[in-house]
Write an enzyme that holds these catalytic residues in place. Structure first.
Site, short mmCIF file in Angstrom:
data_model
loop_
_atom_site.label_atom_id
_atom_site.label_comp_id
_atom_site.label_asym_id
_atom_site.label_seq_id
_atom_site.Cartn_x
_atom_site.Cartn_y
_atom_site.Cartn_z
N HIS A 82 -29.92 8.60 -70.79
CA HIS A 82 -30.83 7.50 -70.44
C HIS A 82 -31.25 6.76 -71.70
N ASP B 35 -19.42 -23.68 -81.48
CA ASP B 35 -19.21 -22.31 -80.98
C ASP B 35 -19.73 -21.36 -82.04
N TRP C 109 -31.75 11.33 -77.55
CA TRP C 109 -31.04 10.18 -78.12
C TRP C 109 -31.14 10.19 -79.63
N SER D 14 -18.98 -2.69 -83.16
CA SER D 14 -19.28 -3.86 -82.34
C SER D 14 -20.54 -4.56 -82.83
N SER D 15 -21.60 -3.80 -83.08
CA SER D 15 -22.87 -4.42 -83.49
C SER D 15 -22.74 -5.10 -84.84
N HIS E 153 -35.80 3.47 -87.14
CA HIS E 153 -36.97 2.61 -87.07
C HIS E 153 -36.62 1.13 -87.10
N GLU F 213 -34.09 -0.06 -86.04
CA GLU F 213 -33.49 -0.26 -84.73
C GLU F 213 -34.51 -0.72 -83.69
N TYR G 261 -37.08 -2.48 -84.12
CA TYR G 261 -37.36 -3.91 -84.32
C TYR G 261 -36.16 -4.77 -83.96
N SER H 65 -41.79 -16.87 -78.02
CA SER H 65 -42.29 -18.02 -78.77
C SER H 65 -41.81 -19.32 -78.15
N HIS I 138 -42.51 8.02 -90.21
CA HIS I 138 -43.63 8.24 -89.30
C HIS I 138 -43.18 8.96 -88.02
N HIS I 139 -41.87 9.10 -87.86
CA HIS I 139 -41.37 9.91 -86.73
C HIS I 139 -41.32 11.38 -87.11
N THR J 269 -47.46 -8.29 -87.25
CA THR J 269 -47.30 -8.35 -85.81
C THR J 269 -48.51 -9.01 -85.17
N LYS K 178 -48.32 -12.67 -85.23
CA LYS K 178 -47.51 -13.23 -84.15
C LYS K 178 -48.32 -13.34 -82.87
N ARG L 63 -42.68 16.11 -74.27
CA ARG L 63 -41.59 15.33 -73.68
C ARG L 63 -40.33 16.20 -73.56
C1 HEA Z 1 -35.09 -0.04 -73.44
C2 HEA Z 1 -35.16 1.15 -73.25
C3 HEA Z 1 -35.66 1.89 -72.05
C4 HEA Z 1 -35.91 1.46 -70.75
C5 HEA Z 1 -35.76 0.10 -70.18
C6 HEA Z 1 -36.36 2.62 -70.04
C7 HEA Z 1 -36.70 2.61 -68.68
C8 HEA Z 1 -37.24 3.70 -68.01
N1 HEA Z 1 -37.49 4.95 -68.55
FE1 HEA Z 1 -37.00 5.56 -70.41
N2 HEA Z 1 -36.52 6.19 -72.29
C9 HEA Z 1 -36.01 5.43 -73.30
C10 HEA Z 1 -35.77 4.07 -73.24
C11 HEA Z 1 -35.94 3.29 -72.10
N3 HEA Z 1 -36.37 3.71 -70.88
C12 HEA Z 1 -35.77 6.22 -74.46
C13 HEA Z 1 -35.22 5.74 -75.79
C14 HEA Z 1 -36.16 7.53 -74.13
C15 HEA Z 1 -36.14 8.77 -75.00
C16 HEA Z 1 -34.96 9.63 -74.69
C17 HEA Z 1 -35.06 10.92 -75.39
O1 HEA Z 1 -36.08 11.60 -75.30
O2 HEA Z 1 -34.08 11.27 -76.06
C18 HEA Z 1 -36.64 7.47 -72.74
C19 HEA Z 1 -37.15 8.58 -72.06
C20 HEA Z 1 -37.72 8.50 -70.81
C21 HEA Z 1 -38.47 9.56 -70.20
C22 HEA Z 1 -38.79 10.89 -70.84
C23 HEA Z 1 -37.77 11.87 -70.50
C24 HEA Z 1 -38.05 13.17 -71.14
O3 HEA Z 1 -38.76 13.22 -72.15
O4 HEA Z 1 -37.53 14.15 -70.63
C25 HEA Z 1 -38.85 9.12 -68.95
C26 HEA Z 1 -39.64 9.90 -67.99
O5 HEA Z 1 -40.21 9.43 -67.13
C27 HEA Z 1 -38.34 7.78 -68.81
C28 HEA Z 1 -38.52 6.99 -67.68
C29 HEA Z 1 -38.07 5.69 -67.58
C30 HEA Z 1 -38.18 4.91 -66.36
C31 HEA Z 1 -38.77 5.39 -65.08
C32 HEA Z 1 -37.65 3.67 -66.63
C33 HEA Z 1 -37.55 2.55 -65.65
O6 HEA Z 1 -38.07 1.42 -66.24
C34 HEA Z 1 -36.17 2.35 -65.17
C35 HEA Z 1 -36.11 1.27 -64.11
C36 HEA Z 1 -35.03 1.58 -63.15
C37 HEA Z 1 -33.90 0.90 -63.02
C38 HEA Z 1 -33.57 -0.28 -63.82
C39 HEA Z 1 -32.87 1.40 -62.08
C40 HEA Z 1 -32.53 0.49 -60.98
C41 HEA Z 1 -31.38 1.09 -60.28
C42 HEA Z 1 -31.42 1.78 -59.16
C43 HEA Z 1 -32.66 2.03 -58.42
C44 HEA Z 1 -30.21 2.39 -58.58
C45 HEA Z 1 -28.99 1.68 -58.94
C46 HEA Z 1 -27.87 2.54 -58.65
C47 HEA Z 1 -26.75 2.67 -59.37
C48 HEA Z 1 -26.46 1.91 -60.61
C49 HEA Z 1 -25.75 3.66 -58.93
N4 HEA Z 1 -37.67 7.43 -69.95
C1 HEA Z 2 -39.31 -2.06 -79.44
C2 HEA Z 2 -39.56 -0.94 -79.89
C3 HEA Z 2 -40.76 -0.50 -80.69
C4 HEA Z 2 -41.72 -1.23 -81.36
C5 HEA Z 2 -41.85 -2.72 -81.49
C6 HEA Z 2 -42.60 -0.25 -81.95
C7 HEA Z 2 -43.71 -0.60 -82.73
C8 HEA Z 2 -44.48 0.31 -83.41
N1 HEA Z 2 -44.38 1.69 -83.36
FE1 HEA Z 2 -43.08 2.74 -82.22
N2 HEA Z 2 -41.61 3.79 -81.31
C9 HEA Z 2 -40.57 3.27 -80.58
C10 HEA Z 2 -40.32 1.94 -80.35
C11 HEA Z 2 -41.06 0.90 -80.89
N3 HEA Z 2 -42.19 1.02 -81.63
C12 HEA Z 2 -39.74 4.32 -80.05
C13 HEA Z 2 -38.49 4.15 -79.20
C14 HEA Z 2 -40.32 5.52 -80.48
C15 HEA Z 2 -39.91 6.95 -80.16
C16 HEA Z 2 -38.61 7.38 -80.67
C17 HEA Z 2 -38.32 8.78 -80.24
O1 HEA Z 2 -38.89 9.71 -80.82
O2 HEA Z 2 -37.54 8.95 -79.28
C18 HEA Z 2 -41.48 5.14 -81.28
C19 HEA Z 2 -42.30 6.07 -81.92
C20 HEA Z 2 -43.29 5.72 -82.81
C21 HEA Z 2 -43.94 6.66 -83.67
C22 HEA Z 2 -43.64 8.16 -83.78
C23 HEA Z 2 -44.48 8.91 -82.86
C24 HEA Z 2 -44.13 10.35 -82.81
O3 HEA Z 2 -43.00 10.70 -82.48
O4 HEA Z 2 -45.02 11.15 -83.10
C25 HEA Z 2 -44.87 5.95 -84.40
C26 HEA Z 2 -45.76 6.53 -85.42
O5 HEA Z 2 -46.22 5.92 -86.28
C27 HEA Z 2 -44.75 4.56 -83.99
C28 HEA Z 2 -45.52 3.52 -84.51
C29 HEA Z 2 -45.30 2.18 -84.21
C30 HEA Z 2 -46.09 1.10 -84.81
C31 HEA Z 2 -47.23 1.23 -85.77
C32 HEA Z 2 -45.55 -0.06 -84.30
C33 HEA Z 2 -46.00 -1.47 -84.66
O6 HEA Z 2 -44.91 -2.30 -84.93
C34 HEA Z 2 -46.86 -2.10 -83.60
C35 HEA Z 2 -47.54 -3.34 -84.11
C36 HEA Z 2 -48.26 -4.09 -83.03
C37 HEA Z 2 -49.58 -4.13 -82.83
C38 HEA Z 2 -50.52 -3.31 -83.62
C39 HEA Z 2 -50.17 -4.97 -81.72
C40 HEA Z 2 -50.52 -6.39 -82.06
C41 HEA Z 2 -51.43 -6.54 -83.22
C42 HEA Z 2 -52.66 -7.09 -83.16
C43 HEA Z 2 -53.22 -7.65 -81.91
C44 HEA Z 2 -53.39 -7.19 -84.45
C45 HEA Z 2 -54.62 -6.37 -84.57
C46 HEA Z 2 -54.31 -4.91 -84.55
C47 HEA Z 2 -54.77 -4.00 -85.41
C48 HEA Z 2 -55.58 -4.31 -86.61
C49 HEA Z 2 -54.49 -2.54 -85.16
N4 HEA Z 2 -43.79 4.46 -83.02
CU CU Z 3 -40.62 3.97 -85.82
#
Ligand code: HEA
Ligand code: HEA
Ligand code: CU
Ligand code: CUA
Lengths: 299, 517, 386
Positions: free
Chosen positions: B67, B96, B132, B160-161, B244, B246, B248, B259, B293-294, B319, B322, B441
């Site tokens: 997933h 293009d 993942w 590809s990317s 990380h 990634e 962004y 925007s 920070h992870h 951020t 923005k 988790r």
């Molecule tokens: C962009 C990224 C993204 C998006 C969009 C989502 C979408 C969703 N995620 Fe995702 N999620 C991740 C990125 C994302 N996730 C990542 C990175 C992890 C961490 C993995 C890890 O721990 O390694 C994670 C882990 C994660 C967990 C934790 C699992 C665990 O720790 O064991 C859960 C649990 O509830 C969850 C739930 C969901 C749900 C309910 C949605 C919903 O929003 C989904 C909405 C549903 C649909 C879009 C489906 C529609 C389709 C159908 C209803 C059927 C169609 C049929 C066929 C195709 C046959 N996600």
């Molecule tokens: C699109 C993806 C995305 C984005 C944009 C961010 C944005 C940020 N993330 Fe997140 N992050 C993830 C995707 C993302 N993250 C994922 C996938 C994981 C889990 C990976 C895994 O373990 O599987 C993760 C996990 C993760 C962790 C690790 C947690 C843990 O495993 O224990 C941390 C810790 O620092 C963190 C911090 C942040 C911070 C500080 C930002 C900042 O960029 C946010 C900045 C934005 C704001 C703060 C809001 C707007 C600001 C204002 C309105 C200004 C005023 C605010 C203040 C003065 C506070 N993220």
């Molecule tokens: Cu990060």
């Protein structure tokens, strides 16, 4: 200004449809699928006989080579027919530069691993930083040093010295950069024979480099007990020099092809992107070697 | 101008047209989104109640892993590349993409890469089951045989990317129409160039990481093995140096989309254009120095923990700029709320909520309590689903008339919005609470005390899944029988794609460069 | 104007409503403050940042909703034309910066305190392995494994089990016992993959990295039982690897240590006796089944079928059926196989238990070899392997 731009655009050429990209994608797929099976078979970790790994892998490789051959043939043909504009040429150049940048980052990952291992892991295993207990409880006899000739598990190996073959190889690569630059200038001056000779000499130096490198590996494996499996020293040593060697191989093939193309008069003073791309690539490989020489062999 | 295009299957297989390639990217990513979403449905079904009901634990882990991988690499990233393909040439007045054949190659690698990845589901020992983030040694010494296929699949995605990113950068730097200076480019283009730089910097590092995994698994190297002088934690450093930036990569293009759309529907120029550009660049630069920070709990020296904590919190500043600029753009505008605008506003609000939990996670001593619990899961779904996915959804509604010449049904669009909005919060908000209450988790079963929140989340998730199928329905309906779009369907829209081109945009645009003043 | 005032009024009403709801709900929705000084400080910091974030949210979203209502086309048909102001941009770059400094300072202080594991009163080595914890008291001669109480067998986990037990999945067979009000240092490491040792109430979470030792500490002021779980994905049974810590007064702790020491002496004696005598097949099979289901079935399954290729089937396996591979069979159980999940059981089980489980494997599920392995064989094997 704007009419000049207009002209450029009018000459702009969106390439015709081409079957090669998707064939390349299929080739990559076969290479990957076959490769995974092949690796599993040869290392015997999993039992998957009958999966024809190496056959699929070879077919994939063949497809890729065929694809590259044909794709470049088309490109060369189009270029020779004058279809490309100056803008197109710039696109190719910039594309090549960014490709090389991505290669730099690939090497950066391995250099990062090397530096991390030397500067952090090994001292930590020896009890530095917040790892006093790691040393005391797990590896009381471990002596931190680099090159790491005795691993925590007690495996031993010998380190590769810097001032034998590696120094000679450094000299060879530096020379090759120089000869390539001469060739490049010759191309710009329209001096065909110098171009041909110096390009060929550069390719030859590349081949000599590879030969020496192969000999060094042979020595390492058969007389020094230094292998991929010799702890982190062996891992970083072979991965870095190995990937570098792989890039030298590609660069050398590149240069050989360029020699042939020079001989058949493909390049002009103004229009020689492919040659330049090959030259950049070669210089890049060269610079990587300098870093290797310093960080893998000397320090 | 003759707008002929090749026909039949060859049009798609051999194409060099950025619009066709863009469409293929978008459809591909949507299919991946459904597959990844279906896996999320399996996860939520299993977690609906305590006890092991539907799947066994190993399969559950595979579902979580696949997933995450599919959503990140299959759904979000390709959807952003699809938007880039469609929009960048039109927005900067180019005929293009700069390297059209390579563009086609970038796309066609993906279906094969994901075939390889998905085929692992049917292999002996099951699909990858190590998350993942594939931490060593669970993924190296202890990984199932399918790991090797996963590794080579990741290599293909990386190739590809990287090619896609090179194409974007070269297009932007070399193909702009005369007069289109860098600081006149639409913000979407800016966010994408910066994203492309991030891709070129980090995808090769990911390739390095999986290569080391492969040699550790099969060729006796000791990168991630302490007995040989390596360190499992080194894997995490390399992974997160990629990982990380990634995140962004997944969000910056969505910033660009928001925007454009907010300015269009506020009928007002984007506030603080140049500071938006600088803020995006600062976010990208900072993203290279915050990765650990992870890893606050892995036992880094304290100096490292302090450094990464402070650097991470700093990202809130650009951020914030923005977010404030978006609010200022709306301020004293003359707003209407069509579906794209609704999704964009929800994007700003919900992304900000995700950002807030991000700042909380960044505080190391408290992260000890949050880390690897559902609080983290809540955080990243807030920035990813209502962030990246809502961003793309808004973009699809907004540019659909430009792409297809048809309008979607506004009423259905609004239903889709409210349905998703409620469902997404119902799904992911309770996860904050189960996380704070102490639910780790990546577990298939849990104690009763987490039951209520999990049930809520599961119900929300099913509703959210259905709402995405509804989205598919709306789009297909629009394409097949939608009202014909006017050339300028949105009153406030600006930019070359709206001003200089009809709806739908012709197959070949800008044979002669448009003049940009 | 009237519209505006009404809006502001209703908005404030909404916000205060939501806030009061949040306050009421926090009791059961929030992080638990825990019992130690550090866990409570972490909780305070958590609450502080929650409120700061809520404050920012109210301001930012408040302005935004105000604008959404007041500046819609029907209310404001002519949009403003300004699009830039360096002054406000500086202000809203500076303010978040200041807020962050304000958040960082207490965080730095707390972090330094939490990472200071020096001068402990007692030290315990905590080793994670798939899927159990091993505790070793470095200052006392005590060590033991701590497993999930319900053995890890499928079909065992269902809704009924979950609802009937308040500590479902959070119970172990042997708890970690520590004295109250003492600085206890944990030396956390792992045998195989990365695990993470977490007890929320103590505010302690540390990854267990194979090959490295991480230090962390706690000082529990209040006797009680504190439960947590492994929080790093560590394979199939990651969700079934709880941590239970029982804090007791010093006197009770000393008594417990003494009792553990007595138990060890007695167990060593019993094991020696058991090993000395010769067992018949039935007895070995009974004991073997017990040991097998407790220790081996998690991977190789109760019916010996395993989940190949990750966990090989023992049913019909050559090692477990061919007479000439008997030594290999004993070897893999005693020494394990490095680099796989198959751990070395030589020191985890007594010789009699080893003999029994091997005998069981060679005779159960249709592996009817009739082979009998005696404790003496195990001893001989171990001796030959020295
Ligand atoms: C962009 C990224 C993204 C998006 C969009 C989502 C979408 C969703 N995620 Fe995702 N999620 C991740 C990125 C994302 N996730 C990542 C990175 C992890 C961490 C993995 C890890 O721990 O390694 C994670 C882990 C994660 C967990 C934790 C699992 C665990 O720790 O064991 C859960 C649990 O509830 C969850 C739930 C969901 C749900 C309910 C949605 C919903 O929003 C989904 C909405 C549903 C649909 C879009 C489906 C529609 C389709 C159908 C209803 C059927 C169609 C049929 C066929 C195709 C046959 N996600
Ligand atoms: C699109 C993806 C995305 C984005 C944009 C961010 C944005 C940020 N993330 Fe997140 N992050 C993830 C995707 C993302 N993250 C994922 C996938 C994981 C889990 C990976 C895994 O373990 O599987 C993760 C996990 C993760 C962790 C690790 C947690 C843990 O495993 O224990 C941390 C810790 O620092 C963190 C911090 C942040 C911070 C500080 C930002 C900042 O960029 C946010 C900045 C934005 C704001 C703060 C809001 C707007 C600001 C204002 C309105 C200004 C005023 C605010 C203040 C003065 C506070 N993220
Ligand atoms: Cu990060
Ligand atoms: Cu041990 Cu998770």
């Amino acid at each position: 200004m704007s009419t000049e731009n207009q002209e450029k655009y009018e000459k702009y050429y969106v390439p015709e449809q081409s079957p090669w990209p998707i064939i390349g994608a299929i080739g990559l797929f076969l290479l990957a699928y076959g490769g995974a099976n092949f690796i599993q078979q040869t290392t015997g970790k999993y039992n998957n006989d009958g999966s024809m790994g190496w056959i699929i892998f070879s077919v994939g490789l063949a497809v890729i080579i065929y694809m590259m051959w044909s794709w470049w043939r088309d490109t060369i043909r189009e270029s020779m027919n004058g279809l490309y504009s100056a803008q197109m040429d710039r696109s190719f150049r910039q594309g090549m530069l960014w490709f090389i940048s991505s290669e730099v980052m690939f090497f950066a990952a391995f250099f990062g691993a090397l530096l991390y291992a030397r500067q952090l892991i090994v001292p930590w295993l020896g009890g530095e930083g917040n790892n006093a207990m790691t040393h005391a409880l797990l590896y009381p006899d471990f002596i931190p040093q680099w090159p790491l000739t005795t691993t925590p598990a007690g495996e031993t190996t010998t380190a590769m010295g810097a001032f034998g073959l590696p120094a000679i190889n450094t000299a060879i690569l530096l020379t090759s950069s120089w000869t390539l630059t001469i060739a490049h200038h010759a191309l710009k001056d329209g001096n065909r024979s110098a171009l041909l000779n110096y390009t060929a000499i550069t390719a030859l130096l590349g081949i000599i480099f590879l030969g020496l490198q192969a000999y060094e590996y042979y020595e390492a494996y058969h007389h020094m007990g230094l292998t991929l499996g010799s702890g982190i020293y062996g891992s970083t040593f072979f991965m870095l020099t190995g990937f570098h060697g792989f890039h030298v191989t590609i660069g050398t093939i590149f240069l050989i092809v360029m020699s042939v193309r020079c001989a058949s008069g493909h390049f002009t003073k103004e229009n020689h992107f492919a040659y330049e791309a090959g030259a950049w690539y070669w210089h890049f490989v060269d610079v990587v070697w300098l870093f290797l020489f310093i960080f893998v062999y000397i320090v | 101008m003759a707008d002929h295009h090749p026909t039949g299957i060859k049009r798609w297989l051999f194409t060099t047209n950025h619009k066709d390639i863009g469409s293929m990217y978008l459809w591909f990513s949507f299919i991946m989104f459904l597959i990844g979403g279906a896996m999320a449905m399996v996860i939520r079904a299993e977690l609906y109640q305590p006890g092991l009901q539907f799947v066994e634990p190993n399969f559950f882990n595979s579902m979580t892993t696949m997933h995450g991988l599919i959503m990140v690499f299959g759904a979000v990233m390709p959807s952003m590349v699809g938007l880039a393909n469609w929009l960048i040439p039109m927005q900067i007045g180019a005929p293009d993409m700069a390297l059209p054949r390579m563009n086609n190659w970038s796309f066609w690698i993906l279906p094969f890469a994901f075939t390889l990845l998905l085929s692992s589901l049917f292999m002996d020992g099951g699909a990858p089951n190590f998350g993942w983030t594939f931490y060593a040694p669970l993924s190296t010494t202890y990984g199932p045989p399918s790991t090797d296929f996963f590794i080579l699949g990741v290599h293909m995605m990386g190739i590809s990317s990287i090619m896609g990113a090179i194409n974007v950068i070269v297009t932007v730097f070399n193909m702009r129409a005369p007069g289109m200076t860098l600081m006149k480019m639409p913000l979407f283009v800016w966010t994408w160039v910066i994203t492309a730089f991030l891709l070129i910097m980090v995808m090769p590092v990911l390739a390095g990481a999986v290569t080391m995994m492969l040699t550790d698994r099969h060729f006796g190297t000791d990168f991630f093995n302490a007995a040989g002088g390596g360190d499992p934690v080194m894997f995490q450093h390399i992974f997160w140096f990629f990982g990380h930036p990634e995140v962004y990569i997944m969000i910056l293009p969505a910033f660009g989309v928001a925007s454009e759309i907010i300015a269009a529907f506020a009928r007002k120029k984007l506030f603080g254009y140049s500071s938006m550009v600088y803020a995006t660049a600062s976010i990208a630069l900072l993203s290279f120095i915050v990765w650990a920070h992870h890893m606050f709990t892995v036992g880094m020296p304290i100096a490292g923990e302090l450094f990464f904590m402070i650097a991470t919190m700093l990202i809130a500043v650009p951020t914030g700029v923005k977010v404030f600029n978006w609010v200022a753009t709306m301020w004293q505008g003359s707003m209407t709320f069509e579906t794209p605008m609704l999704f964009s506003i929800a994007f700003v609000i919900l992304f900000t909520i995700g950002g807030f939990s991000g700042v909380m996670l960044a505080m190391a001593p408290v992260d000890f309590q949050y880390h690897d619990t559902y609080f983290v899961v809540a955080h990243f779904h807030y920035v990813l689903f209502p962030g990246a996915i809502f961003g793309t959804t808004a973009a699809v509604y907004y540019w659909l008339p430009k792409w297809t010449g048809k309008m979607y049904n506004e009423k259905l669009g609004k239903i889709h919005f409210w349905w998703s909005m409620i469902a997404v919060n119902l799904t992911f908000f309770p996860m904050h609470f189960s996380g704070l209450a102490g639910m780790p988790r990546r577990i298939p079963d849990y104690n009763m005390m987490f039951a209520a929140f999990n049930q809520l989340a599961s119900i929300g998730a099913f509703a959210l899944g259905l709402s995405q199928l509804f989205f598919l329905f709306i789009i297909i309906k629009a394409i097949r029988s939608g009202k014909k779009a006017e050339d300028k369907p949105w009153e406030g829209a600006t930019g070359l794609e709206w001003d200089a081109l009809p709806c739908p945009a012709p197959y070949h645009t800008f044979d002669t460069p448009p003049q940009v003043k | 104007m009237a519209i505006r005032r009404k809006l502001i009024a209703s908005l404030t009403a909404l916000v205060s409503f939501v806030l009061s709801g949040v306050v009421q709900a926090t009791a059961d929705l929030n992080m638990r403050p825990g019992v130690t000084e550090t866990s409570q400080e972490a909780y305070d910091l958590h609450m502080m940042v929650v409120w700061v974030m809520t404050g920012i949210a109210v301001v930012v979203f408040g302005l935004m909703f105000y604008s959404i209502i007041a500046h819609r086309k029907s209310n404001n048909p002519k949009p403003a034309t300004w699009s830039h102001s360096t002054k406000v941009e500086i202000v809203w770059t500076a303010i978040p910066f200041i807020i962050l400094i304000f958040l960082t300072i207490p965080a730095i202080k707390l972090l330094i305190k939490m990472e200071d594991a020096s001068d402990p009163d007692i030290s315990i080595q905590v080793t994670g392995s798939q899927w159990k914890w091993h505790y070793k008291y470095l200052d006392h001669n005590v060590e033991f494994y701590s497993n999930l109480k319900t053995p890890q067998q499928e079909a065992n986990f269902d809704l009924e089990k979950a609802t009937s037990n308040a500590n479902y999945l959070l119970e172990v067979d042997k708890e970690l016992v520590i004295p109250v009000n003492k600085k206890v240092r944990f030396l956390v490491t792992a045998d195989d993959v990365i695990h993470s040792w977490w007890v929320p109430e103590l505010g302690v979470k540390k990854d267990a990295i194979p090959g490295f030792i991480n230090e962390t500490w706690t000082s529990v002021p209040k006797p009680g039982t504190y439960r947590g779980q492994c929080t790093e994905l560590c394979g199939k049974w990651h969700g079934f690897m709880p941590v239970v810590v029982r804090a007791v007064p010093q006197a009770e702790f000393d008594a417990w240590i003494a009792q553990k020491n007595d138990e060890r002496v007695a167990a060593e004696k019993a094991a020696a006796e058991a090993a000395a005598k010769s067992w018949d097949l039935d007895k070995l099979m009974t004991l073997g089944e017990e040991v097998y289901n407790a220790k081996c079935a998690a991977c190789h399954k109760v019916d010996g079928s395993g989940t190949p290729p990750l966990f090989p089937a023992l049913k019909g396996s050559e090692i477990a059926t061919k007479a000439e591979r008997m030594d290999e069979h004993i070897g893999i159980v005693v020494n394990g196989k490095t680099g796989t999940a198959m751990a070395a059981f030589g020191s985890q089980l007594t010789d009699a238990e080893l003999a029994a489980v091997i005998t069981y494997e060679r005779n159960a599920w249709g592996n009817e070899t009739g082979d009998v392995v005696q404790p003496a064989d195990i001893q001989a094997f171990k001796a030959g392997n020295q």
